[in-house]
Design an enzyme around this catalytic site. Structure first.
Site, PDB file in Angstrom:
ATOM      1  N   ASP A  21       0.836  -1.205   0.000  1.00 64.94           N
ATOM      2  CA  ASP A  21       0.000   0.000   0.000  1.00 64.94           C
ATOM      3  C   ASP A  21       0.872   1.258   0.000  1.00 64.94           C
ATOM      4  O   ASP A  21       1.959   1.264   0.561  1.00 64.94           O
ATOM      5  CB  ASP A  21      -0.914  -0.018   1.239  1.00 64.94           C
ATOM      6  N   GLY A  22       0.351   2.305  -0.620  1.00 62.02           N
ATOM      7  CA  GLY A  22       1.018   3.613  -0.551  1.00 62.02           C
ATOM      8  C   GLY A  22       1.641   4.083  -1.854  1.00 62.02           C
ATOM      9  O   GLY A  22       2.331   5.109  -1.865  1.00 62.02           O
ATOM     10  N   GLY A  24       0.210   5.425  -4.494  1.00 57.91           N
ATOM     11  CA  GLY A  24      -0.368   6.701  -4.909  1.00 57.91           C
ATOM     12  C   GLY A  24       0.205   7.851  -4.098  1.00 57.91           C
ATOM     13  O   GLY A  24       0.614   8.885  -4.652  1.00 57.91           O
ATOM     14  N   HIS A  38       2.980   3.188  -8.957  1.00 56.06           N
ATOM     15  CA  HIS A  38       2.811   1.766  -9.259  1.00 56.06           C
ATOM     16  C   HIS A  38       4.056   1.219  -9.977  1.00 56.06           C
ATOM     17  O   HIS A  38       4.512   0.121  -9.677  1.00 56.06           O
ATOM     18  CB  HIS A  38       1.565   1.535 -10.122  1.00 56.06           C
ATOM     19  N   ARG A  72     -11.643   2.194  -9.206  1.00 61.50           N
ATOM     20  CA  ARG A  72     -10.741   3.345  -9.376  1.00 61.50           C
ATOM     21  C   ARG A  72     -10.954   3.978 -10.759  1.00 61.50           C
ATOM     22  O   ARG A  72     -11.551   3.355 -11.637  1.00 61.50           O
ATOM     23  CB  ARG A  72      -9.289   2.876  -9.252  1.00 61.50           C
ATOM     24  N   LEU A 132      10.492 -20.627  -4.483  1.00 61.84           N
ATOM     25  CA  LEU A 132       9.443 -19.746  -3.941  1.00 61.84           C
ATOM     26  C   LEU A 132       8.168 -19.783  -4.798  1.00 61.84           C
ATOM     27  O   LEU A 132       8.240 -19.712  -6.026  1.00 61.84           O
ATOM     28  CB  LEU A 132       9.988 -18.311  -3.912  1.00 61.84           C
ATOM     29  N   SER A 197      -8.399  -4.949   4.944  1.00 64.85           N
ATOM     30  CA  SER A 197      -8.945  -4.675   3.611  1.00 64.85           C
ATOM     31  C   SER A 197      -9.359  -5.926   2.817  1.00 64.85           C
ATOM     32  O   SER A 197      -8.981  -6.073   1.650  1.00 64.85           O
ATOM     33  CB  SER A 197      -7.945  -3.860   2.787  1.00 64.85           C
TER      34      SER A 197
END
Ligand code: FPP
Length: 246
Positions: A21-22, A24, A38, A72, A132, A197
């Site tokens: 998150d973050g 923007g 992004h 969005r 992974l 969320s």
């Protein structure tokens, strides 16, 4: 000593989930458009995947695009989808070199055709890799996932495949999109927000939660190592007393 050197490799979380998150706000702070955030968020993804591979983390699950994110502005949604296509394209070689298996969970049929094609192609190409497991949660909503699992179990009862008595936590978990993975032991959220969320609600029942103020494009493998160290200092009691655990 670096964070990495302090990590006890015998006590690694097997599965780490991240709410990235973050992006923007990071871009806005720099006077740029949100998509710039992004783009830089992808660099963090690459670094964190590398960190996970270096340590030997088995599962990394990234909240890349929620079902709610479709609301969005259209331009931003399109730009994220294009970014995803170009990133997946560019990263396939890296995934093969690093033995990373790509995976995705969510309402994948909602993705634009090109994006869906690139994604499924990359999942197929990396499917034999044994390192992974990198899962992208795309068009993902945990509540929808739970409803989906419930419908699937109801169908199995209706068709006589299973009995109502067979339904338990284990069976329910296996009917989620994450059915073939262990639950995350560590959930990280960046950007100073203290929310889940609609992410992996069932799966994080016993996860340790780690919140950092860092915005996602500033998050690097060192930050991942710091979070893992913090996790390793915690006492995981699963409802027992401290004395019982020790
Ligand atoms: C959250 O920041 C970020 C997203 C919704 C998109 C995340 C996508 C990427 C990092 C690209 C990753 C691509 C691949 C292939 C893994 P935000 O936009 O909600 O930031 P804000 O809260 O500051 O507005």
């Amino acid at each position: 000593m670096s964070y990495k050197d302090q990590i006890d490799l015998l006590k690694l979380p097997e599965h780490i989930a991240i709410i990235m998150d973050g992006n923007g706000r990071w871009a806005k702070e720099k006077g740029k458009l949100r998509i710039f955030g992004h783009h830089n968020g992808v660099l963090s993804v690459r670094d964190v995947v590398e960190g996970g591979v270096d340590l030997g983390v088995k599962y990394l699950t990234l909240y890349t695009f929620s079902s709610e994110n479709w609301n969005r502005p259209k331009l931003e949604v399109m730009a994220i989808m294009e970014l995803m296509v170009s990133t997946i394209n560019k990263e396939i070689k890296n995934f093969m070199d690093k033995n990373v298996r790509l995976n995705a969970i969510g309402d994948l049929h909602m993705l634009p055709e090109k994006c869906y094609e690139e994604l499924t192609n990359a999942i197929k190409t990396t499917s034999k890799n044994t390192g992974l497991v990198l899962t992208l949660a795309l068009s993902y909503s945990s509540r929808r996932e739970i409803v989906h699992a419930t419908k699937s179990i109801a169908q199995q009862v209706k068709s006589g495949e299973i009995n109502i008595e067979d339904i338990n936590e284990d069976l329910f978990g296996r009917n989620l999109y994450t059915g073939d993975m262990p639950d995350p032991e560590l959930l990280i959220r960046t950007s100073g927000e203290y929310r889940i969320s609609n992410y992996l609600l069932w799966q994080i029942a016993y996860a340790e939660l780690y919140f950092t103020k860092k915005l996602w494009p500033d998050f690097r493998k060192e930050d991942l190592f710091e979070a893992i160290l913090d996790y390793q200092k915690r006492e995981r009691r699963f409802g027992k007393t401290s004395e019982q655990v020790n």
